[in-house]
Design a protein around this motif. Structure first.
Motif, PDB file in Angstrom:
ATOM      1  N   ALA A   1      72.437  69.430  42.372  1.00 53.42           N
ATOM      2  CA  ALA A   1      73.541  70.286  42.810  1.00 53.42           C
ATOM      3  C   ALA A   1      74.776  70.160  41.933  1.00 53.42           C
ATOM      4  O   ALA A   1      75.704  70.966  42.055  1.00 53.42           O
ATOM      5  N   LEU A   2      74.820  69.168  41.068  1.00 54.77           N
ATOM      6  CA  LEU A   2      76.046  68.916  40.310  1.00 54.77           C
ATOM      7  C   LEU A   2      76.304  70.005  39.279  1.00 54.77           C
ATOM      8  O   LEU A   2      75.436  70.362  38.482  1.00 54.77           O
ATOM      9  N   LYS A   3      77.527  70.509  39.282  1.00 57.75           N
ATOM     10  CA  LYS A   3      77.955  71.450  38.258  1.00 57.75           C
ATOM     11  C   LYS A   3      78.838  70.720  37.255  1.00 57.75           C
ATOM     12  O   LYS A   3      79.312  69.601  37.507  1.00 57.75           O
ATOM     13  N   LYS A   4      79.085  71.315  36.147  1.00 59.02           N
ATOM     14  CA  LYS A   4      79.933  70.697  35.137  1.00 59.02           C
ATOM     15  C   LYS A   4      81.325  70.456  35.723  1.00 59.02           C
ATOM     16  O   LYS A   4      81.926  71.343  36.323  1.00 59.02           O
ATOM     17  N   GLY A   5      81.815  69.250  35.585  1.00 56.09           N
ATOM     18  CA  GLY A   5      83.142  68.913  36.088  1.00 56.09           C
ATOM     19  C   GLY A   5      83.163  68.409  37.512  1.00 56.09           C
ATOM     20  O   GLY A   5      84.227  68.021  38.019  1.00 56.09           O
ATOM     21  N   ALA A   6      82.006  68.374  38.192  1.00 55.33           N
ATOM     22  CA  ALA A   6      81.973  67.860  39.568  1.00 55.33           C
ATOM     23  C   ALA A   6      82.326  66.374  39.580  1.00 55.33           C
ATOM     24  O   ALA A   6      82.073  65.653  38.617  1.00 55.33           O
ATOM     25  N   ARG A   7      82.923  65.940  40.663  1.00 52.81           N
ATOM     26  CA  ARG A   7      83.358  64.552  40.780  1.00 52.81           C
ATOM     27  C   ARG A   7      82.736  63.886  42.012  1.00 52.81           C
ATOM     28  O   ARG A   7      82.486  64.545  43.026  1.00 52.81           O
ATOM     29  N   ILE A   8      82.512  62.578  41.909  1.00 49.01           N
ATOM     30  CA  ILE A   8      82.012  61.777  43.023  1.00 49.01           C
ATOM     31  C   ILE A   8      83.063  60.728  43.343  1.00 49.01           C
ATOM     32  O   ILE A   8      83.466  59.964  42.466  1.00 49.01           O
ATOM     33  N   ILE A   9      83.534  60.711  44.590  1.00 49.52           N
ATOM     34  CA  ILE A   9      84.493  59.701  45.038  1.00 49.52           C
ATOM     35  C   ILE A   9      83.756  58.701  45.922  1.00 49.52           C
ATOM     36  O   ILE A   9      83.165  59.074  46.936  1.00 49.52           O
ATOM     37  N   ILE A  10      83.798  57.439  45.532  1.00 49.88           N
ATOM     38  CA  ILE A  10      83.203  56.368  46.328  1.00 49.88           C
ATOM     39  C   ILE A  10      84.341  55.548  46.908  1.00 49.88           C
ATOM     40  O   ILE A  10      85.110  54.926  46.176  1.00 49.88           O
ATOM     41  N   HIS A  11      84.463  55.575  48.219  1.00 49.08           N
ATOM     42  CA  HIS A  11      85.582  54.946  48.929  1.00 49.08           C
ATOM     43  C   HIS A  11      85.035  53.738  49.687  1.00 49.08           C
ATOM     44  O   HIS A  11      84.468  53.863  50.759  1.00 49.08           O
ATOM     45  N   GLU A  12      85.190  52.562  49.091  1.00 47.95           N
ATOM     46  CA  GLU A  12      84.660  51.338  49.673  1.00 47.95           C
ATOM     47  C   GLU A  12      85.685  50.213  49.562  1.00 47.95           C
ATOM     48  O   GLU A  12      86.544  50.225  48.686  1.00 47.95           O
ATOM     49  N   ARG A  13      85.561  49.239  50.431  1.00 46.19           N
ATOM     50  CA  ARG A  13      86.289  47.996  50.246  1.00 46.19           C
ATOM     51  C   ARG A  13      85.617  47.214  49.119  1.00 46.19           C
ATOM     52  O   ARG A  13      84.400  47.214  49.002  1.00 46.19           O
TER      53      ARG A  13
ATOM     54  N   GLU B   1      73.432  69.080  59.067  1.00 47.29           N
ATOM     55  CA  GLU B   1      72.496  67.969  59.110  1.00 47.29           C
ATOM     56  C   GLU B   1      71.948  67.736  57.702  1.00 47.29           C
ATOM     57  O   GLU B   1      71.518  68.679  57.020  1.00 47.29           O
ATOM     58  N   HIS B   2      71.972  66.491  57.259  1.00 43.88           N
ATOM     59  CA  HIS B   2      71.497  66.213  55.902  1.00 43.88           C
ATOM     60  C   HIS B   2      71.085  64.758  55.776  1.00 43.88           C
ATOM     61  O   HIS B   2      71.758  63.851  56.256  1.00 43.88           O
ATOM     62  N   ASP B   3      69.960  64.533  55.114  1.00 46.07           N
ATOM     63  CA  ASP B   3      69.461  63.208  54.771  1.00 46.07           C
ATOM     64  C   ASP B   3      69.839  62.962  53.320  1.00 46.07           C
ATOM     65  O   ASP B   3      69.370  63.671  52.423  1.00 46.07           O
ATOM     66  N   PHE B   4      70.692  61.972  53.049  1.00 48.64           N
ATOM     67  CA  PHE B   4      71.170  61.805  51.667  1.00 48.64           C
ATOM     68  C   PHE B   4      70.123  61.196  50.737  1.00 48.64           C
ATOM     69  O   PHE B   4      70.392  60.967  49.568  1.00 48.64           O
ATOM     70  N   PHE B   5      68.904  60.962  51.240  1.00 47.80           N
ATOM     71  CA  PHE B   5      67.799  60.612  50.361  1.00 47.80           C
ATOM     72  C   PHE B   5      66.967  61.845  49.990  1.00 47.80           C
ATOM     73  O   PHE B   5      65.902  61.720  49.389  1.00 47.80           O
ATOM     74  N   THR B   6      67.440  63.011  50.379  1.00 44.60           N
ATOM     75  CA  THR B   6      66.835  64.263  49.941  1.00 44.60           C
ATOM     76  C   THR B   6      67.838  65.000  49.060  1.00 44.60           C
ATOM     77  O   THR B   6      69.024  64.672  49.029  1.00 44.60           O
ATOM     78  N   GLU B   7      67.371  66.001  48.335  1.00 43.78           N
ATOM     79  CA  GLU B   7      68.229  66.700  47.375  1.00 43.78           C
ATOM     80  C   GLU B   7      69.436  67.345  48.045  1.00 43.78           C
ATOM     81  O   GLU B   7      69.322  67.964  49.104  1.00 43.78           O
ATOM     82  N   GLN B   8      70.565  67.186  47.390  1.00 38.84           N
ATOM     83  CA  GLN B   8      71.786  67.840  47.848  1.00 38.84           C
ATOM     84  C   GLN B   8      71.643  69.349  47.700  1.00 38.84           C
ATOM     85  O   GLN B   8      71.141  69.841  46.686  1.00 38.84           O
ATOM     86  N   THR B   9      72.071  70.084  48.703  1.00 41.29           N
ATOM     87  CA  THR B   9      71.890  71.543  48.704  1.00 41.29           C
ATOM     88  C   THR B   9      73.177  72.307  48.436  1.00 41.29           C
ATOM     89  O   THR B   9      73.143  73.523  48.251  1.00 41.29           O
ATOM     90  N   ILE B  10      74.316  71.612  48.433  1.00 44.36           N
ATOM     91  CA  ILE B  10      75.601  72.296  48.277  1.00 44.36           C
ATOM     92  C   ILE B  10      76.207  71.961  46.916  1.00 44.36           C
ATOM     93  O   ILE B  10      76.304  70.791  46.534  1.00 44.36           O
ATOM     94  N   THR B  11      76.602  72.984  46.199  1.00 43.34           N
ATOM     95  CA  THR B  11      77.326  72.799  44.939  1.00 43.34           C
ATOM     96  C   THR B  11      78.811  72.785  45.247  1.00 43.34           C
ATOM     97  O   THR B  11      79.342  73.719  45.861  1.00 43.34           O
ATOM     98  N   ALA B  12      79.478  71.715  44.841  1.00 46.88           N
ATOM     99  CA  ALA B  12      80.888  71.540  45.208  1.00 46.88           C
ATOM    100  C   ALA B  12      81.657  70.892  44.071  1.00 46.88           C
ATOM    101  O   ALA B  12      81.081  70.405  43.087  1.00 46.88           O
ATOM    102  N   ASP B  13      82.987  70.883  44.224  1.00 50.72           N
ATOM    103  CA  ASP B  13      83.838  70.223  43.236  1.00 50.72           C
ATOM    104  C   ASP B  13      83.817  68.715  43.403  1.00 50.72           C
ATOM    105  O   ASP B  13      83.893  67.965  42.426  1.00 50.72           O
ATOM    106  N   VAL B  14      83.736  68.243  44.664  1.00 54.23           N
ATOM    107  CA  VAL B  14      83.838  66.816  44.968  1.00 54.23           C
ATOM    108  C   VAL B  14      82.795  66.427  46.009  1.00 54.23           C
ATOM    109  O   VAL B  14      82.592  67.147  46.989  1.00 54.23           O
TER     110      VAL B  14
END
Length: 394
Positions: free
Chosen positions: A350-362, A312-325
């Protein structure tokens, strides 16, 4: 020699391009299109046959233009204010489910099934037949299924999506101008919805992480009612993201080089599951509303429970997981720019060096580059996001 008129040009184009599609159907021993209950639901044209696909679209566009030209401006300006009233009534009283595909029924039997009197059943069904190809009445008083109602009987998800469109999206559409007048140029996710829906349904919406999608505690019955019909959030996502869940994503990103991904607003986890199944190196997290992730976790294949986690996560609150993507599919079109910025800012801790964000939209292209059908679809989606969420297709 006089130049060819537009209506003759269109009629000849329709004949030429229709012949191409007809020839394709004959070469594959496929039945000609019809609206009978056993008809093909779609014309199965392979992706590689681009000429046949183009011919089909050309016919659709030309027929639409020719119909408008032959109708004329005066008649085109007549508003069809009864247009979907019968369809909504058919679904509300489950008239499509009152008899099986391959069977026939009567107005009297539909009346007994639904509790509506025979007169109202007759007028609703005949309006639906004449205007929308819902049911068929080839013999007076004898009702059979058409291809459309047969499809609804056979697909609960299709039926649910149509109900949500008529019960939630349609009322919002007719109130869009009122909402714009009340809050010109608003970017608030809930102002359009409050104006469009609360006026109609007497529902007060929260300005929380979901705006459109959350209801106050005293409206729990309405929430359950919506969820039983796929719910507006799921319906928005399904309607505006018709492509397969992970089309292109698995083959066009170096997942083999990654170890962790977070699908933010990932619903029941179809993307994360697809990635985890193909790439055993990946650990995936799916974040969404509480009830949604609970459903997703309950459906998760046993073999993936150690590599796909629902949270469960509200994306208007701080991200708690450090991940690659961090992956966002059909999220940002639900929000105005300032809220998209806030969503992205909440990733920063939560962002680490080299982390990426993929935005998948029309993406909304210049309409001048599109066919009429594609341009209509694109602008309809864009205005749809305005009427529901004060958001946009970008």
């Amino acid at each position: 020699m006089a130049s060819m008129t537009r209506i003759i040009e269109l009629s000849q184009l329709i004949a030429t391009e229709t012949a191409k599609v007809d020839s394709f159907l004959g070469s594959r021993n496929l039945p000609t299109p019809s609206l009978d209950e056993d008809a093909l639901q779609t014309i199965p044209i392979p992706d590689e046959l681009t000429d046949i696909k183009a011919a089909r679209l050309a016919v659709i566009e030309a027929c639409s233009e020719l119909k408008d030209l032959m109708t004329g401006p005066k008649e085109l300006l007549r508003f069809k204010w009864t247009d979907y009233a019968s369809v909504k009534a058919v679904l509300r009283f489950k008239l499509d489910k009152s008899f099986g595909v391959g069977q026939s029924t009567s107005f009297e039997a539909m009346s007994e099934f639904s509790g509506l009197n025979v007169m109202n059943v007759r007028r609703i069904v005949r309006h639906a037949v004449i205007n929308h190809h819902f049911f068929k009445e080839d013999t007076p008083g004898v009702i059979t299924h058409s291809a459309l109602t047969a499809a609804l009987v056979g697909s609960e998800s299709m039926r649910n999506s149509l109900i949500v469109e008529l019960d939630e999206f349609w009322p919002a559409a007719v109130k869009m101008a009122d909402a714009m007048e009340k809050g010109p140029n608003s970017e608030e996710n809930n102002e359009t919805v409050v104006t469009c829906w609360a006026t109609i349904l007497s529902i007060e919406l929260l300005t929380s992480m979901s705006g459109l999608f959350s209801r106050q505690q005293q409206q729990q019955e309405h929430v359950r009612h919506l969820r039983g019909r796929a719910g507006p959030r799921r319906a928005v996502r399904a309607l505006l993201s018709k492509d397969k869940t992970a089309d292109g994503l698995l083959d066009n990103y170096p997942w083999a080089d990654m170890t962790t991904m977070v699908d933010v607003g990932g619903s029941h986890g179809s993307v994360a599951i697809s990635i985890a199944e193909r790439f055993p190196n990946m650990r995936c997290y799916v974040q969404d509303l509480r009830d949604t992730v609970a459903e997703g976790a309950a459906r998760l294949p046993a073999g993936l429970q150690d590599r796909v986690t629902f949270q469960e996560h509200d994306f208007f609150t701080e991200q708690t997981i450090t991940a690659d993507v961090y992956y966002f599919k059909s999220i940002f079109h639900n929000w105005a720019d300032k809220y998209c910025i806030k969503i992205l800012q909440k990733l920063v801790p939560a962002l680490k060096k080299g982390a990426r964000i993929i935005i998948h939209e029309r993406i909304l292209p210049g309409l001048e580059s599109l066919t009429t059908a594609d341009a209509r679809r694109a602008i309809n989606l864009d205005v749809g996001m305005l009427q529901l969420l004060n958001a946009q297709q970008r």
